[in-house]
Scaffold this motif. Structure first.
Motif, mmCIF file in Angstrom:
data_model
loop_
_atom_site.group_PDB
_atom_site.id
_atom_site.type_symbol
_atom_site.label_atom_id
_atom_site.label_comp_id
_atom_site.label_asym_id
_atom_site.label_seq_id
_atom_site.Cartn_x
_atom_site.Cartn_y
_atom_site.Cartn_z
ATOM 1 N N ASN A 143 -3.032 -5.215 -1.546
ATOM 2 C CA ASN A 143 -3.395 -5.528 -2.939
ATOM 3 C C ASN A 143 -4.681 -6.344 -2.974
ATOM 4 O O ASN A 143 -4.790 -7.335 -3.698
ATOM 5 C CB ASN A 143 -2.268 -6.297 -3.636
ATOM 6 C CG ASN A 143 -1.125 -5.389 -4.014
ATOM 7 O OD1 ASN A 143 -1.222 -4.183 -3.836
ATOM 8 N ND2 ASN A 143 -0.057 -5.981 -4.521
ATOM 9 N N GLY A 165 8.107 -6.134 -3.214
ATOM 10 C CA GLY A 165 7.303 -5.499 -4.254
ATOM 11 C C GLY A 165 6.531 -4.329 -3.675
ATOM 12 O O GLY A 165 6.731 -3.939 -2.521
ATOM 13 N N GLU A 166 5.655 -3.764 -4.500
ATOM 14 C CA GLU A 166 4.847 -2.625 -4.064
ATOM 15 C C GLU A 166 3.443 -3.120 -3.756
ATOM 16 O O GLU A 166 2.888 -3.931 -4.495
ATOM 17 C CB GLU A 166 4.800 -1.565 -5.164
ATOM 18 C CG GLU A 166 6.116 -0.846 -5.335
ATOM 19 C CD GLU A 166 5.986 0.334 -6.282
ATOM 20 O OE1 GLU A 166 4.870 0.882 -6.409
ATOM 21 O OE2 GLU A 166 7.003 0.692 -6.894
ATOM 22 N N TYR A 167 2.900 -2.615 -2.668
ATOM 23 C CA TYR A 167 1.576 -3.051 -2.243
ATOM 24 C C TYR A 167 0.712 -1.819 -2.007
ATOM 25 O O TYR A 167 1.201 -0.793 -1.525
ATOM 26 C CB TYR A 167 1.645 -3.847 -0.941
ATOM 27 C CG TYR A 167 2.334 -5.190 -1.073
ATOM 28 C CD1 TYR A 167 1.595 -6.330 -1.352
ATOM 29 C CD2 TYR A 167 3.701 -5.301 -0.917
ATOM 30 C CE1 TYR A 167 2.209 -7.552 -1.478
ATOM 31 C CE2 TYR A 167 4.329 -6.517 -1.047
ATOM 32 C CZ TYR A 167 3.580 -7.652 -1.324
ATOM 33 O OH TYR A 167 4.185 -8.855 -1.451
#
Lengths: 421, 105
Positions: A143, A165-167
């Protein structure tokens, strides 16, 4: 249910022995009841998954410390304990009341749930980078935040905790400015709590990719290791991992992992730990049994309790040719809960300073015990004998006439005195 | 790896509390210095039991490391305490703590 019954039996033995220690009139009996209580507590430590602490309890507490107690009791001849009227007559009743208040407080706190006995949240996800692409050292951004800088080919970084989470994963040549340059490799990463992930950078000749390899760091079975294979060759369709067996016997080949495509994660295999073995990587579907393997992992050691990632990766040589290299990355798994390794790992990392302080405390206690028990009689000085001062003229001086001789007259005086005496 | 929980932690904490109270009663009610010392050991042990029980509850070995420290400190305490008792016994020929109410040598 059996466990609860055993707990109740051993627990009542522990309480009964503690009570017997309190009321026994003989100090030696009290010490032996206390040993029984310590052994019960050691049993509880075993059932609570603390085998190391349990054995230390038996060896140090029930063994060494209680022997010291018994030794002192015998040394002082103080085994008979005569109960006399206490100086404070109100103390027994007050003590009973305080004990009841304490027990009611604990019981109330437990029954109303004020002591938090919930299961803990799972640990934060851990991520590392393994560089197995045909590329110079790289910086890895998650990110657009720098995650790992200057990762060399063949290198694996340490695990770092990340929030779930999403990276978005972007990889740049080491030292490049991510604001101006285009990323060399793109990928993505989805983390949930409790995950452990290795981001493996793969590829060559403009075909690059990031493979997210989930890892299992839980303890392995006894004498076992975990093994997985990653195919990092974009121009080779699928590969197998083969145990060639004995070199003399061409028919004992055993296929361990089949059909690993480029950048695919395959099932992780539990294996017996071995040393100095050989595993071959061959192209899948090859009809020819005698074909040379694509690449071989020679003198490969799979230690017990490790995760082993085998990667076949391309490497560009100095003369521009590309060869295939075997990469072996071994990661130790977590030690078993409560084992000596687990306790020692904590003791020598997080708790190193307290450990040192406690060792200093032990040293001070040793010196203190020696100073306090030193025999007081030895300290008293003997009275000095009065020093007898002899006259300057001793028998030697008189006979040799050397001392106090200043001129002729003195000699004569001495001689006359002698003759007169 | 977190071991399977069979006996609830509440029971261990209750047992530990009972043992702690018995140790405290021993300290308050007995007049023999050696028995008082043994009662203190009992209290330390009950605290250890609670620490290990909570360590299992949370699946972390930190509690066990703490127990290790408590054991070390207890060993140091026993060494110094017994040396004190021996020194006092030499001076006063008694280890009844009611007779030790003066701060004189």
């Amino acid at each position: 249910m059996t466990e609860v019954i055993v707990f109740l039996i051993v627990g009542s033995i522990a309480i009964a022995s503690a009570a017997m220690m309190l009321i026994s009139q003989n100090a030696v009996h009290a010490a032996i009841y206390l040993v029984l209580n310590f052994i019960c507590v050691a049993f509880f430590f075993l059932t609570l998954g603390a085998p190391f602490i349990s054995l230390v309890q038996i060896a140090v507490y029930a063994g060494a410390i209680m022997v010291l107690f018994l030794f002192v009791i015998m040394l002082l001849g103080a085994e008979r304990v005569t109960p006399g009227p206490g100086v404070l007559p109100w103390l027994p009743r007050t003590a009973v009341v305080l004990a009841l208040v304490f027990l009611l407080t604990i019981g109330g706190a437990l029954s109303s749930g004020e002591i938090n006995l919930q299961t803990p949240p799972p640990p934060a996800p851990q991520v590392r980078v393994i560089h197995a692409a045909e590329a110079p050292p790289v910086d890895v951004y998650l990110n657009n935040q720098l995650f790992a800088a200057g990762v060399d080919f063949r290198a694996a970084t340490d695990y770092q905790p990340l929030a779930p989470g999403e990276y978005g994963v972007t990889v740049f040549p080491a030292g490049a400015d991510p604001a101006t340059e285009a990323p060399a490799i793109l990928g993505d990463l989805v983390l949930v709590e409790g995950d452990t992930v290795s981001m493996v950078l793969l590829g060559a000749d403009g075909v690059f990719q990031v493979t997210d390899l989930p890892e299992n760091l839980l303890p392995t079975e006894d004498d076992q290791a975990r093994l997985t294979l990653i195919n990092g060759l974009p121009d080779v369709d699928r590969v197998d991992l083969v145990d060639p067996g004995l070199p003399s016997n061409p028919n004992d080949d055993e296929v361990l992992i089949q059909n690993a495509g480029f950048g695919e994660t395959v099932e992780t295999l539990p294996l017996e730990a071995v040393t100095d073995t050989r595993l071959d990587v061959v192209i899948s579907g090859g009809e020819d049994e005698e074909a040379e393997p694509l690449v071989s992992f020679r003198s490969l050691t799979l230690e017990k309790g490790t995760n082993n990632v085998l990667i076949v990766a391309p490497e560009r040589l100095a003369d521009g040719r590309v060869r295939i290299v075997p990469l072996h990355i071994a990661t130790p798994t977590e030690p078993l809960y409560g084992s000596p390794q687990a306790v020692a790992a904590k003791l020598f990392s997080t708790y190193l300073l307290p450990f040192e302080l406690v060792s200093i405390l032990l040293l001070v206690a040793m010196i203190g015990a020696i100073v306090m028990t030193r025999d007081v009689v030895l300290q008293e000085r003997r009275p000095r004998r009065p020093i007898v001062r002899r006259p300057l003229v001793g028998p030697m001086a008189v006979s040799t006439l050397v001392e106090a001789v200043e001129d002729e007259e003195d000699v004569e005086t001495v001689l006359t005195t002698e003759a007169g005496g | 790896m977190e071991p399977t929980v069979f006996v609830p932690t509440d029971l261990y904490v209750m047992l530990s509390a009972v043992m702690f109270v018995m140790g405290a009663m021993g300290v308050l009610l007995r007049r023999n210095a050696i028995i008082i010392f043994m009662s203190v050991e009992l209290m330390l042990n009950s605290a250890n039991l609670a620490l290990v029980a909570f360590a299992r509850q949370w699946g972390q070995v930190d509690g066990q490391v703490f127990v290790f420290f408590v054991m070390t400190v207890a060993a140091a305490e026993v060494a110094v305490g017994l040396a004190l008792i021996v020194a006092i016994f030499r001076a006063r020929k008694s280890i009844n703590i009611d007779e030790m109410h003066e701060m004189k040598g």
